[in-house]
Design an enzyme around this catalytic site. Sequence first.
Site, PDB file in Angstrom:
ATOM      1  CG  ASP A   1       4.407   7.056  -2.361  1.00  0.00           C
ATOM      2  OD1 ASP A   1       3.948   5.905  -2.265  1.00  0.00           O
ATOM      3  OD2 ASP A   1       3.870   8.063  -1.827  1.00  0.00           O
ATOM      4  CB  ILE A   2       2.113  11.568  -4.266  1.00  0.00           C
ATOM      5  CG1 ILE A   2       1.866  13.010  -4.636  1.00  0.00           C
ATOM      6  CG2 ILE A   2       1.181  11.095  -3.172  1.00  0.00           C
ATOM      7  CD1 ILE A   2       0.520  13.255  -5.304  1.00  0.00           C
TER       8      ILE A   2
ATOM      9  CG  ASN B   1       1.121  -2.039   2.489  1.00  0.00           C
ATOM     10  OD1 ASN B   1       1.768  -2.691   3.320  1.00  0.00           O
ATOM     11  ND2 ASN B   1       1.394  -0.780   2.211  1.00  0.00           N
TER      12      ASN B   1
ATOM     13  CD  GLU C   1      -3.057   5.079   2.169  1.00  0.00           C
ATOM     14  OE1 GLU C   1      -2.858   5.865   1.220  1.00  0.00           O
ATOM     15  OE2 GLU C   1      -2.532   5.202   3.287  1.00  0.00           O
ATOM     16  CB  VAL C   2      -3.733   2.629  -4.332  1.00  0.00           C
ATOM     17  CG1 VAL C   2      -4.100   2.656  -5.815  1.00  0.00           C
ATOM     18  CG2 VAL C   2      -3.540   4.050  -3.800  1.00  0.00           C
TER      19      VAL C   2
ATOM     20  CG  HIS D   1       1.043  -0.383  -4.896  1.00  0.00           C
ATOM     21  ND1 HIS D   1      -0.323  -0.579  -4.807  1.00  0.00           N
ATOM     22  CD2 HIS D   1       1.423   0.105  -3.694  1.00  0.00           C
ATOM     23  CE1 HIS D   1      -0.748  -0.202  -3.613  1.00  0.00           C
ATOM     24  NE2 HIS D   1       0.306   0.204  -2.908  1.00  0.00           N
TER      25      HIS D   1
ATOM     26  CG  HIS E   1       5.092   0.895  -0.980  1.00  0.00           C
ATOM     27  ND1 HIS E   1       4.710   2.214  -0.832  1.00  0.00           N
ATOM     28  CD2 HIS E   1       3.953   0.161  -0.894  1.00  0.00           C
ATOM     29  CE1 HIS E   1       3.401   2.277  -0.660  1.00  0.00           C
ATOM     30  NE2 HIS E   1       2.912   1.042  -0.681  1.00  0.00           N
TER      31      HIS E   1
HETATM   32  P1  AMP Z   1      -0.705   1.468  -0.172  1.00  0.00           P
HETATM   33  O1  AMP Z   1      -1.145   1.945   1.198  1.00  0.00           O
HETATM   34  O2  AMP Z   1       0.279   0.366  -0.118  1.00  0.00           O
HETATM   35  O3  AMP Z   1      -1.893   1.203  -1.062  1.00  0.00           O
HETATM   36  O4  AMP Z   1       0.109   2.694  -0.796  1.00  0.00           O
HETATM   37  C1  AMP Z   1      -0.423   3.611  -1.700  1.00  0.00           C
HETATM   38  C2  AMP Z   1       0.661   4.633  -1.959  1.00  0.00           C
HETATM   39  O5  AMP Z   1       0.283   5.404  -3.088  1.00  0.00           O
HETATM   40  C3  AMP Z   1       0.911   5.624  -0.813  1.00  0.00           C
HETATM   41  O6  AMP Z   1       2.268   5.538  -0.394  1.00  0.00           O
HETATM   42  C4  AMP Z   1       0.579   6.989  -1.426  1.00  0.00           C
HETATM   43  O7  AMP Z   1       1.437   8.017  -0.976  1.00  0.00           O
HETATM   44  C5  AMP Z   1       0.764   6.709  -2.904  1.00  0.00           C
HETATM   45  N1  AMP Z   1       0.011   7.566  -3.801  1.00  0.00           N
HETATM   46  C6  AMP Z   1      -1.311   7.881  -3.732  1.00  0.00           C
HETATM   47  N2  AMP Z   1      -1.653   8.674  -4.759  1.00  0.00           N
HETATM   48  C7  AMP Z   1      -0.538   8.854  -5.502  1.00  0.00           C
HETATM   49  C8  AMP Z   1      -0.244   9.575  -6.705  1.00  0.00           C
HETATM   50  N3  AMP Z   1      -1.168  10.285  -7.344  1.00  0.00           N
HETATM   51  N4  AMP Z   1       1.034   9.542  -7.179  1.00  0.00           N
HETATM   52  C9  AMP Z   1       1.983   8.825  -6.544  1.00  0.00           C
HETATM   53  N5  AMP Z   1       1.768   8.125  -5.408  1.00  0.00           N
HETATM   54  C10 AMP Z   1       0.535   8.143  -4.898  1.00  0.00           C
END
Ligand code: AMP
Length: 125
Positions: A35-36, A96, A104-105, A109, A111
């Site tokens: 994770d970034i 999530n 967010e994405v 996925h 975590h």
């Molecule tokens: P979620 O809120 O469960 O969708 O988590 C999305 C996760 O993606 C967050 O923990 C971000 O820090 C992570 N994230 C977003 N962009 C990147 C990226 N380019 N590389 C790695 N992790 C990312």
Amino acid sequence: MPYDYDPQNIFARILRGEIPNKTVIETAHTLAFHDIAPQAPVHVLVIPKGAYVCFDDFAARASAEEIVDFHRVAAQICEIADGAENSPRGYRVISNAGVAGVQEVPHYHLHVLGGRALGRMLAQG
Ligand code: AMP
């Protein structure tokens, strides 16, 4: 209810090689990468390579091969988190989904978090 998949989401772009990532494990159907913005000493994301939005989308539509491959990779990442140095044993897996789940994405996925005592599962309120 079926989900609309946004092919411009950031994980889709990572899978197409448009954005770099720090890969931990890659297989035919699955990618695990750091994770970034890590929230623990070990914070790895496990994603399927297929276009799935969230857990129930993947569980309902993915092939048996994809589902097994994904979980085998997740298990290897959990082993890394469980064995992290200077930490009590154990780890947490979170997925999530949607607005209520604060996703967010919009690409499915997990975590996988570990490497320290992680506190209680949910913030109150
Ligand atoms: P979620 O809120 O469960 O969708 O988590 C999305 C996760 O993606 C967050 O923990 C971000 O820090 C992570 N994230 C977003 N962009 C990147 C990226 N380019 N590389 C790695 N992790 C990312």
